[in-house]
Design an enzyme around this catalytic site. Structure first.
Site, PDB file in Angstrom:
ATOM      1  N   ASN A  45      39.925  33.391  34.101  1.00 56.37           N
ATOM      2  CA  ASN A  45      39.360  32.052  34.276  1.00 56.37           C
ATOM      3  C   ASN A  45      40.316  30.975  33.797  1.00 56.37           C
ATOM      4  OD1 ASN A  45      37.179  33.470  35.138  1.00 56.37           O
ATOM      5  ND2 ASN A  45      35.994  33.211  33.266  1.00 56.37           N
ATOM      6  N   ASP A 102      39.088  27.953  33.061  1.00 51.17           N
ATOM      7  CA  ASP A 102      38.306  27.039  32.208  1.00 51.17           C
ATOM      8  C   ASP A 102      38.643  27.298  30.743  1.00 51.17           C
ATOM      9  OD1 ASP A 102      36.497  29.041  30.987  1.00 51.17           O
ATOM     10  OD2 ASP A 102      35.525  29.172  32.940  1.00 51.17           O
ATOM     11  N   HIS A 132      45.598  33.575  34.749  1.00 51.54           N
ATOM     12  CA  HIS A 132      45.768  32.741  35.954  1.00 51.54           C
ATOM     13  C   HIS A 132      45.981  31.266  35.640  1.00 51.54           C
ATOM     14  CE1 HIS A 132      43.571  36.044  38.470  1.00 51.54           C
ATOM     15  NE2 HIS A 132      44.815  36.339  38.207  1.00 51.54           N
TER      16      HIS A 132
HETATM   17  P1  OAD Z   1      34.830  36.598  41.833  1.00 55.07           P
HETATM   18  O1  OAD Z   1      34.113  35.425  42.363  1.00 55.07           O
HETATM   19  O2  OAD Z   1      35.667  37.380  42.774  1.00 55.07           O
HETATM   20  O3  OAD Z   1      33.773  37.612  41.200  1.00 55.07           O
HETATM   21  C1  OAD Z   1      32.775  37.152  40.338  1.00 55.07           C
HETATM   22  C2  OAD Z   1      31.978  38.315  39.813  1.00 55.07           C
HETATM   23  O4  OAD Z   1      31.044  37.791  38.894  1.00 55.07           O
HETATM   24  C3  OAD Z   1      31.198  39.075  40.887  1.00 55.07           C
HETATM   25  O5  OAD Z   1      31.411  40.475  40.726  1.00 55.07           O
HETATM   26  C4  OAD Z   1      29.743  38.696  40.587  1.00 55.07           C
HETATM   27  O6  OAD Z   1      28.828  39.767  40.866  1.00 55.07           O
HETATM   28  C5  OAD Z   1      29.809  38.446  39.092  1.00 55.07           C
HETATM   29  N1  OAD Z   1      28.743  37.566  38.562  1.00 55.07           N
HETATM   30  C6  OAD Z   1      28.046  36.575  39.178  1.00 55.07           C
HETATM   31  N2  OAD Z   1      27.171  36.004  38.329  1.00 55.07           N
HETATM   32  C7  OAD Z   1      27.324  36.638  37.127  1.00 55.07           C
HETATM   33  C8  OAD Z   1      26.723  36.514  35.837  1.00 55.07           C
HETATM   34  N3  OAD Z   1      25.777  35.605  35.583  1.00 55.07           N
HETATM   35  N4  OAD Z   1      27.145  37.338  34.856  1.00 55.07           N
HETATM   36  C9  OAD Z   1      28.103  38.271  35.080  1.00 55.07           C
HETATM   37  N5  OAD Z   1      28.701  38.440  36.262  1.00 55.07           N
HETATM   38  C10 OAD Z   1      28.324  37.641  37.274  1.00 55.07           C
HETATM   39  O7  OAD Z   1      35.673  36.113  40.554  1.00 55.07           O
HETATM   40  P2  OAD Z   1      36.910  36.810  39.837  1.00 55.07           P
HETATM   41  O8  OAD Z   1      36.813  38.288  39.897  1.00 55.07           O
HETATM   42  O9  OAD Z   1      37.042  36.168  38.515  1.00 55.07           O
HETATM   43  O10 OAD Z   1      42.202  33.335  40.864  1.00 55.07           O
HETATM   44  O11 OAD Z   1      38.104  36.327  40.757  1.00 55.07           O
HETATM   45  C11 OAD Z   1      39.408  36.649  40.403  1.00 55.07           C
HETATM   46  C12 OAD Z   1      40.344  35.548  40.809  1.00 55.07           C
HETATM   47  O12 OAD Z   1      40.132  35.204  42.182  1.00 55.07           O
HETATM   48  C13 OAD Z   1      40.139  34.239  40.094  1.00 55.07           C
HETATM   49  O13 OAD Z   1      40.736  34.198  38.819  1.00 55.07           O
HETATM   50  C14 OAD Z   1      40.786  33.251  41.001  1.00 55.07           C
HETATM   51  C15 OAD Z   1      40.350  33.789  42.355  1.00 55.07           C
HETATM   52  O14 OAD Z   1      41.284  33.676  43.325  1.00 55.07           O
HETATM   53  C16 OAD Z   1      42.928  32.199  40.831  1.00 55.07           C
HETATM   54  O15 OAD Z   1      42.445  31.086  40.857  1.00 55.07           O
HETATM   55  C17 OAD Z   1      44.390  32.423  40.750  1.00 55.07           C
END
Ligand code: OAD
Length: 226
Positions: free
Chosen positions: A87, A89, A104
């Site tokens: 993240n 943030d 990131h």
């Molecule tokens: P994703 O949006 O790909 O995945 C978010 C995950 O959070 C999913 O598996 C959801 O099921 C889960 N989720 C949703 N609500 C939730 C909650 N209340 N508690 C726990 N989990 C929950 O996000 P990331 O895996 O972080 O990169 O994405 C990876 C990267 O893709 C980011 O860092 C960003 C993006 O491209 C850059 O900006 C370079």
């Protein structure tokens, strides 16, 4: 003290009101990823990119850490905790966690196009014409698609020493972040908290199919009382 490594993704900040990337209300909605998060997009339309990250930065001032961020801080009383977050943030910092690696990048930093080692703290909007001491345009301090991940080596080093790995709220779709799990030992237990986990359980992997706040409260109780 045992080493506890925490890998977090957008899901841990969801309950603070920051949209995840790949859920249906995802942040990318209305935006082609490559237009706002790639060097090609930056070259093509820097104003659009700056506007996108200015909005994300402005949003930081309207949100707060949630219970999951605070639960992680409690673990520091008994474990040597390292957080590796995807993240951008600052919610882990604001909750009080100490050791945080931003894989990131960070919304509250910008860097020079001329020299990527010139990184500045930045709280306000970033505009075309905001330049570094070499008169070169400043850009968001974000790792865009196709770019190197400067903190990766440190993240690997930390992961290799993990006695326990907790993964929270990530779709495990973005590499090299998702590949970090390969660096733990076969004996290191993994706990994966996500309401919609994109991974299968195994002997080494326990899935907690909950939102981050509830899942973390359960785990913290388990770890602090055992
Ligand atoms: P994703 O949006 O790909 O995945 C978010 C995950 O959070 C999913 O598996 C959801 O099921 C889960 N989720 C949703 N609500 C939730 C909650 N209340 N508690 C726990 N989990 C929950 O996000 P990331 O895996 O972080 O990169 O994405 C990876 C990267 O893709 C980011 O860092 C960003 C993006 O491209 C850059 O900006 C370079």
């Amino acid at each position: 003290m045992k080493n506890m490594v925490i890998l977090t993704g957008a899901g841990i900040s969801a309950e603070s009101g920051i949209n995840t990337f790949r859920d249906s209300d995802g942040l990318w909605e209305g935006h082609d990823i490559m237009e706002v998060a790639s060097p090609v997009g930056w070259k093509k339309n820097p104003s659009l990119v700056l506007d996108f990250y200015n909005k994300r930065r402005q949003q930081l001032y309207t949100v707060k850490p949630n219970l999951a961020h605070y639960e992680l801080v409690k673990l520091e009383s008994k474990y040597n905790v390292s957080i590796i977050t995807q993240n951008v943030d600052n919610l882990h910092e604001r909750a009080g966690s100490k050791n945080i690696i931003h894989l990131h990048g960070e919304l509250l930093k910008v860097r020079s196009q001329f020299d990527q080692n010139i990184v500045l703290d930045w709280q306000k909007d970033l505009h075309i014409g905001d330049v570094c001491k070499h008169n070169s345009q400043l850009r968001p301090h974000i790792v865009w698609f196709g770019e190197e991940v400067p903190m990766l080596d440190l993240a690997i080093e930390v992961t290799q020493k993990a006695d326990i790995l907790i993964i929270i709220g990530t779709s495990m779709q973005v590499y090299p972040a998702a590949s970090l799990v390969q660096y733990i030992t076969p004996k290191t237990p993994i706990y994966f908290i996500d309401p919609n986990p994109n991974i299968s359980p195994s002997k080494q992997l326990t899935i907690i199919k909950e939102k981050a706040s509830l899942g973390m409260s359960q785990l913290v109780e388990q770890f602090l009382t055992s």
